[in-house]
Motif scaffolding. Structure first.
Motif, short mmCIF file in Angstrom:
data_model
loop_
_atom_site.label_atom_id
_atom_site.label_comp_id
_atom_site.label_asym_id
_atom_site.label_seq_id
_atom_site.Cartn_x
_atom_site.Cartn_y
_atom_site.Cartn_z
N ALA A 30 11.00 -49.00 -3.20
CA ALA A 30 11.90 -48.86 -2.06
C ALA A 30 12.25 -47.40 -1.80
O ALA A 30 12.33 -46.96 -0.65
CB ALA A 30 13.15 -49.69 -2.30
N ARG A 31 12.46 -46.64 -2.87
CA ARG A 31 12.80 -45.22 -2.71
C ARG A 31 11.60 -44.43 -2.18
O ARG A 31 11.76 -43.47 -1.42
CB ARG A 31 13.26 -44.64 -4.05
N LEU A 32 10.40 -44.84 -2.57
CA LEU A 32 9.21 -44.16 -2.07
C LEU A 32 8.92 -44.51 -0.62
O LEU A 32 8.46 -43.67 0.16
CB LEU A 32 8.00 -44.51 -2.96
N ILE A 33 9.19 -45.77 -0.26
CA ILE A 33 8.92 -46.22 1.11
C ILE A 33 9.90 -45.59 2.08
O ILE A 33 9.53 -45.16 3.18
CB ILE A 33 8.98 -47.76 1.18
N ASN A 34 11.17 -45.56 1.68
CA ASN A 34 12.21 -45.09 2.58
C ASN A 34 12.76 -43.77 2.06
O ASN A 34 13.49 -43.72 1.08
CB ASN A 34 13.34 -46.14 2.68
#
Length: 284
Positions: A30-34
């Motif tokens: 999630a941190r990498l996507i957003n």
């Protein structure tokens, strides 16, 4: 079913370990996507909550399934060392929570659903990868044991019915704690062989322990060289082998079993034996 993961003195059921790893994969993804810091923080909060909800539901679903085993002593519900988890129920609960968050618009839809999809794939793939196969374990016929009269015995004599082999010693506190659960299971499941394979103790010690603590046990044998513990549990006790009717070890549990987690594994062993019996050539 799958064996436990041992980290020093700690024992973790693989289903729990894979579920936690899947949740952490979702949080990192999630941190990498957003990349937006505010949205990433909000997304991480949602995913941490989903992980906690998933773990709680995974435990409660197992407890409910085997509630009769917990009723005599409900405090055992809190003892998660018994390996009692329902990973699929936990994963479903995490998805339900995430769906509710998405419908309320409290988190970015694409990032949240993408992270959960990756977590689901991690859980399914990890569970299949860690699932044991009968060929992964040594042959029981290579282990020479004695009966309580001192005569040689053969573990292959128990073929024909699903078999549970408990590796134990009288000096092992967890072995002593789980013995009542095994005694009750032996009495309640006449279609299952229960074998109690003592590891490297002298006959007088074993006899005295049985007289004082477990006089009703049947099929007590002695492994004088502790070969079974060395082959199957890296000397860790207690350990329990679950063997199908064809004599193949299909699961190994290192660590203490509760009445509920033992019942779960007995059911799985019975089902595996029935499935193998329906497959032509499975017992060859």
């Amino acid at each position: 079913m799958s064996p436990a993961i041992r980290i020093g003195p700690l024992v973790f059921p693989t289903e729990l370990a894979v579920l936690i790893v899947a949740g952490l994969v979702a949080i990192v993804a999630a941190r990498l996507i957003n990349r937006r810091q505010d949205e990433a923080a909000r997304l991480s909060t949602v995913l941490w909550r989903a992980l906690i909800i998933g773990l709680l539901v995974a435990r409660l679903a197992f407890v409910w399934r085997y509630r009769n085993s917990y009723l005599p002593d409900p405090i055992n519900i809190l003892d998660i060392r018994d390996g009692g988890w329902n990973g699929m129920a936990g994963l479903a609960a995490a998805w339900v929570y995430a769906a509710a968050v998405v419908l309320r618009g409290h988190a970015p839809r694409a990032a949240l659903l993408g992270a959960l999809a990756l977590a689901s794939a991690t859980w399914v793939g990890g569970s299949r990868w860690l699932a044991p196969t009968p060929q992964a374990y040594p042959e029981l016929t290579d282990i020479f044991v004695h009966n309580m009269h001192g005569a040689m015995a053969d573990l292959s004599d128990f073929r024909g019915k699903p078999t549970v082999i408990n590796l134990w010693a009288s000096w092992c506190p967890p072995c002593r704690r789980e013995m009542p659960a095994f005694a009750a299971a032996q009495a309640a499941n006449p279609d299952i062989n229960f074998v109690f394979l003592n590891q490297a103790e002298a006959k007088p010690e074993v006899t005295q322990f049985l007289k004082d603590h477990a006089p009703a046990l049947r099929n007590v044998l002695i492994d004088p060289g502790a070969h079974a513990a060395r082959e199957f549990s890296n000397r860790g006790l207690p350990a329990t082998l679950f063997v199908d009717a064809q004599g193949r070890v299909i699961d190994v549990r290192v660590g203490e079993l509760s009445a509920a987690s033992l019942a779960q594994r007995v059911e799985a062993t019975r089902a595996a034996s029935a499935q193998a019996a329906d497959v032509p050539g499975a017992g060859d």
